[in-house]
Structures are given as structure tokens and as C-alpha cells.
Design a protein around this motif. Structure first.
Motif, mmCIF file in Angstrom:
data_model
loop_
_atom_site.group_PDB
_atom_site.id
_atom_site.type_symbol
_atom_site.label_atom_id
_atom_site.label_comp_id
_atom_site.label_asym_id
_atom_site.label_seq_id
_atom_site.Cartn_x
_atom_site.Cartn_y
_atom_site.Cartn_z
ATOM 1 N N ASP A 32 0.807 -1.219 0.000
ATOM 2 C CA ASP A 32 0.000 0.000 0.000
ATOM 3 C C ASP A 32 0.842 1.271 0.000
ATOM 4 O O ASP A 32 0.394 2.306 -0.487
ATOM 5 N N THR A 33 2.049 1.217 0.562
ATOM 6 C CA THR A 33 2.855 2.426 0.667
ATOM 7 C C THR A 33 3.289 2.950 -0.701
ATOM 8 O O THR A 33 3.341 4.160 -0.921
ATOM 9 N N TYR A 34 3.605 2.050 -1.624
ATOM 10 C CA TYR A 34 4.145 2.532 -2.894
ATOM 11 C C TYR A 34 3.105 2.651 -4.007
ATOM 12 O O TYR A 34 3.417 3.152 -5.091
ATOM 13 N N LEU A 35 1.865 2.266 -3.750
ATOM 14 C CA LEU A 35 0.840 2.374 -4.790
ATOM 15 C C LEU A 35 0.589 3.811 -5.247
ATOM 16 O O LEU A 35 0.416 4.049 -6.444
ATOM 17 N N PRO A 36 0.561 4.815 -4.347
ATOM 18 C CA PRO A 36 0.351 6.186 -4.838
ATOM 19 C C PRO A 36 1.457 6.678 -5.781
ATOM 20 O O PRO A 36 1.242 7.618 -6.543
ATOM 21 N N ALA A 37 2.633 6.034 -5.722
ATOM 22 C CA ALA A 37 3.754 6.444 -6.574
ATOM 23 C C ALA A 37 3.881 5.584 -7.824
ATOM 24 O O ALA A 37 4.877 5.680 -8.550
ATOM 25 N N PHE A 38 2.900 4.757 -8.083
ATOM 26 C CA PHE A 38 2.965 3.805 -9.197
ATOM 27 C C PHE A 38 3.306 4.505 -10.515
ATOM 28 O O PHE A 38 4.233 4.109 -11.229
ATOM 29 N N THR A 39 2.554 5.540 -10.828
ATOM 30 C CA THR A 39 2.758 6.245 -12.093
ATOM 31 C C THR A 39 4.121 6.920 -12.133
ATOM 32 O O THR A 39 4.822 6.877 -13.163
ATOM 33 N N GLY A 40 4.519 7.527 -11.031
ATOM 34 C CA GLY A 40 5.809 8.198 -10.974
ATOM 35 C C GLY A 40 6.980 7.249 -11.126
ATOM 36 O O GLY A 40 7.970 7.566 -11.798
ATOM 37 N N ILE A 41 6.875 6.060 -10.500
ATOM 38 C CA ILE A 41 7.939 5.065 -10.643
ATOM 39 C C ILE A 41 8.027 4.598 -12.087
ATOM 40 O O ILE A 41 9.130 4.437 -12.643
ATOM 41 N N ALA A 42 6.875 4.375 -12.712
ATOM 42 C CA ALA A 42 6.854 3.945 -14.115
ATOM 43 C C ALA A 42 7.552 4.969 -15.008
ATOM 44 O O ALA A 42 8.347 4.606 -15.886
ATOM 45 N N GLN A 43 7.285 6.241 -14.767
ATOM 46 C CA GLN A 43 7.924 7.288 -15.578
ATOM 47 C C GLN A 43 9.417 7.362 -15.299
ATOM 48 O O GLN A 43 10.226 7.500 -16.221
#
Length: 410
Positions: A32-43
Motif C-alpha cells: 500500500d505504501t508505494y501504490l500512490p507512486a505507481f505512475t511516478g515510478i513507471a515514468q
């Protein structure tokens, strides 16, 4: 149960429940901690949505594989060493995630996280049954679920804040720090709860024979399916959160909190009621109540998605009610699983967790990518996941009607 259980933990029961809950929360917290950053990590890593989904499935399959060994190892070498080694490995894997330079490295270290986090979840269940008789164990299991529910509600807030105000690497450095704190806390506080007379010899042949015996037991498998698969009725929404919350409901990373807060509130309310009912009604009745709630709300959720446009004002509530039904019944089913093989509770907990996490991994790697583009498909899949568990429970009760029919107090 350990014959010296009353001498191992001098503090209040709720304090032990908190310690075990913190161990159990490490797995969902890592998701759950890294889900909000999913898009940012992908980029940042130039990764596709499918590749990012692999960071979830690699974690879950690693979790499933090592679950086959955590409980068995704890049956042989003790509960405490397995937990401490698992926490140490989690800490190192989290640092590896923070230092990852490409998607392949991130997937690898996420798999290592999955290998390690199961130790706390699996072994903590065995610790509870080592320490308490059935009715008290259900109360403690319910307390653990309540406390455990706080972490996933907080995790996306922490993750979203760290991502917005720092970067995605800081999320995994935060998890590294969590690993250090938990290792120190358990090293100082957690007693060894497996009595020396209950230890099992660790031989691979003996281990495989034990798993073969359990895996060939229809009763065990049906209980494991009844507890593990319905969880995916709500978990698939967690796995699809970037698409479900961000695209379909139009929520920003820092607004993911509302979804997790409502869902975890449902879990905590169901677990609280489960603890209140412990020793008062037959386990079978309590499980039936939980499945009834999940069935009704799943059907209502599907109909609402077929008739209405998705909106945060109503789309989050059915998931919360579903979570309530799941938490109402799962502590009871888990205890029924552990008591099928009292001499091998660690192994039973391992195999139960493995079955559930394999289902989680299949949902993350195969099903979610196919359905996350449509709220209607998500609702239909949620209903299907619940139906698998319901059919397993109904079949079990048909074959063995005595299962859960009586209140256990010993």
C-alpha cells in the motif's frame, strides 16, 4: 498450546496482539505504501503499466513460495529465529528497492521482499495458537486484525506524502527504517512460544510428507480456499488502485487515503465483532454471517456498476462492507485450519498462506491487468472471488457438517 504459555508473556494480552499485528501488517504495508507512486515510478524507470504490475506479482509469488517454508521452519527451529531472519531480509530487500536503477532490479528486490514478509504473517498465527486456547485465540486473532488494519490505512498517506514531497526512492528508504525498528522490537520483546517438546525434526523428506498429507486433505484445502480466495474480492481493488482510484474515480495520490480508510474501517469493525462473538456462537454460524454480508454486497456492487457511472461518493462503500464480512469470518476459519493439525500448526499456517498468496499473485499478475480498465469487470470479478470461497465452505459443510458446529473452549 505451550504448557508454559502463562509464563512467557507477562504483559496484557492486547500488547502481544499489537506486536503480532505489526508483524502481520508488514506485508500489506509493503504494497500500500508505494501504490500512490505507481505512475511516478513507471515514468522514472521508463516502465510500462504491465511491467509495473509485475512488481506486485513478483512480490506476491515470492511471498507464496516462501510461505511453504516459514511455518515449517518455525515448527523445527522456533518461532523467534524465523521472524528475526525474515525481518532482516526484508530490511535489506527494501534498501535494494530504494537503490534500484531499472524496472528489472525493482522487480527482483520486490520478490525478495515477498520472500521475507510472510515470516511475520505466518508465524504470528502459530504464536497465537501456541499461547491461547481456542476462544481466547479467536479474540486475540480479532485484536490482531483490528490493529493490523491501522497500517494499510496509514500506508498510502505516508507513501503519497513521501512521493509528493521527496521522491519514490524515499518510500523504500522508509520501509527500510520500518524493518530496522521491527527487528529491534521483536529481538527485545518477542518470546519463544514453541515448547521444546513440540518441535518437529527438519528433514526435507519429512517436510514434503507433511505437505503432501495436508495438500491431499480435502477438508484442509476447502478451508484454505474459503479463507484465502474471498480476500481477493477486495484485494483486487487494492491492486487496481492506480487505475480504479486515479482513472475511474478521478482521485489524486494523496486522496487514495479515503479508499484505504473506508476499507480498513470495514476490516476493523468486522474483526471487532468477531472478537465479541468469540465463545458465544458456533464458528459455523459466524462464518455463515460473514459470507452472507459478502454475497449481498457483491451483488449490490455489481448492479450499481451496471446502472450508475462510477463516482467516489458511492463506489468505495461496497468494498468497505465486503471487507467487514471478510474480517467477520476469517479469524474463525483460520483457527479451524490451525486446529486440523495441532502438531504442525506452523506448517498448516504456511500452506494456508501459500494458497491464499498464490491466488493473490494470480489476481495481481493475470486478472487485474485484464479487468482494471472497467469498474464493471472489477465488480464482477470481486463477486466471482467471493463465490469461490462460498462454494468451498458450502461443500465443506456438506461433506463434514460437524466442522465449526460447536463452540470450542479448550
Amino acid at each position: 498450546m505451550n504448557p508454559q504459555a502463562d509464563q512467557l508473556w507477562r504483559g496484557p494480552r492486547w500488547a502481544l496482539a499489537v506486536l503480532l499485528a505489526v508483524l502481520g501488517m508488514l506485508g500489506p504495508f509493503s504494497i500500500d505504501t508505494y501504490l500512490p507512486a505507481f505512475t511516478g515510478i513507471a515514468q522514472a524507470l521508463d516502465a510500462s503499466p504491465v511491467q509495473m504490475q509485475q512488481t506486485l506479482s513478483a512480490y506476491l509469488f515470492g511471498f507464496a513460495f516462501m510461505n511453504l517454508f516459514h511455518g515449517a521452519l518455525s515448527d523445527s527451529f522456533g518461532r523467534r529465529p524465523v521472524i528475526l531472519w525474515g525481518l532482516a531480509m526484508f530490511t535489506l530487500a527494501s534498501a535494494g528497492c530504494a537503490l534500484a536503477q531499472n524496472i528489472g532490479q525493482l522487480v527482483f528486490f520486490r520478490a525478495l521482499q515477498g520472500f521475507s514478509t510472510g515470516a511475520g504473517i505466518v508465524v504470528s498465527r502459530a504464536v497465537i495458537r501456541d499461547m491461547f486456547p481456542p476462544s481466547q485465540a479467536q479474540k486475540v486473532m480479532s485484536q490482531v486484525t483490528i490493529y493490523f488494519g491501522v497500517a494499510p490505512a496509514v500506508a498510502p498517506i505516508v507513501g503519497g506524502w513521501l512521493y509528493v514531497h521527496a521522491n519514490w526512492h524515499s518510500i523504500f528508504w522508509f520501509l527500510t527504517g520500518v524493518g530496522v525498528v521491527l527487528w529491534v522490537a521483536n529481538w527485545r520483546l518477542l518470546p519463544e512460544t514453541l515448547h521444546t517438546s513440540h518441535r518437529q525434526p527438519f528433514h526435507m523428506r519429512h517436510l514434503l510428507q507433511g505437505y503432501a498429507h495436508m495438500a491431499s486433505s480435502p477438508r484442509f484445502l476447502l478451508l484454505a480456499l474459503a479463507s484465502g480466495v474471498p480476500f481477493n474480492g477486495m484485494f483486487l481493488y487494492v491492486l487496481a488502485a492506480p487505475a480504479f482510484l486515479g482513472q475511474h474515480l478521478g482521485l489524486g495520490p494523496t486522496q487514495f487515503f479515503w479508499f484505504f480508510a473506508l476499507t480498513i474501517s470495514g476490516i476493523m469493525a468486522g474483526a471487532w465483532l468477531s472478537g465479541r462473538l468469540a465463545g458465544r456462537i458456533a464458528p459455523e454460524r459466524q462464518i455463515r454471517m460473514g459470507f452472507t454480508v459478502m454475497l449481498v454486497v457483491s451483488v449490490v456492487n455489481l448492479l450499481a456498476n451496471l446502472l450508475l457511472a462510477p463516482h467516489a461518493s458511492w463506489a468505495l462503500l461496497p468494498i468497505s462492507i465486503f471487507a467487514f464480512g471478510w474480517a467477520l469470518m476469517v479469524p474463525v476459519v483460520t483457527l479451524l485450519v490451525l486446529d486440523l493439525h495441532p502438531e504442525r500448526r506452523g506448517m498448516a499456517s504456511s500452506l494456508q498462506a501459500c494458497i491464499g498468496s498464490v491466488a493473490n499473485g494470480l489476481v495481481a499478475g493475470l486478472i487485474v491487468p485484464l479487468v482494471m480498465h472497467s469498474p464493471r469487470l472489477l465488480a464482477a470479478t470481486s463477486l466471482a472471488m467471493m463465490a469461490v470461497g462460498l462454494v468451498a465452505w458450502v461443500w465443506l459443510r456438506h461433506r463434514w457438517p460437524e466442522t465449526g458446529a460447536h463452540i470450542a473452549v479448550h
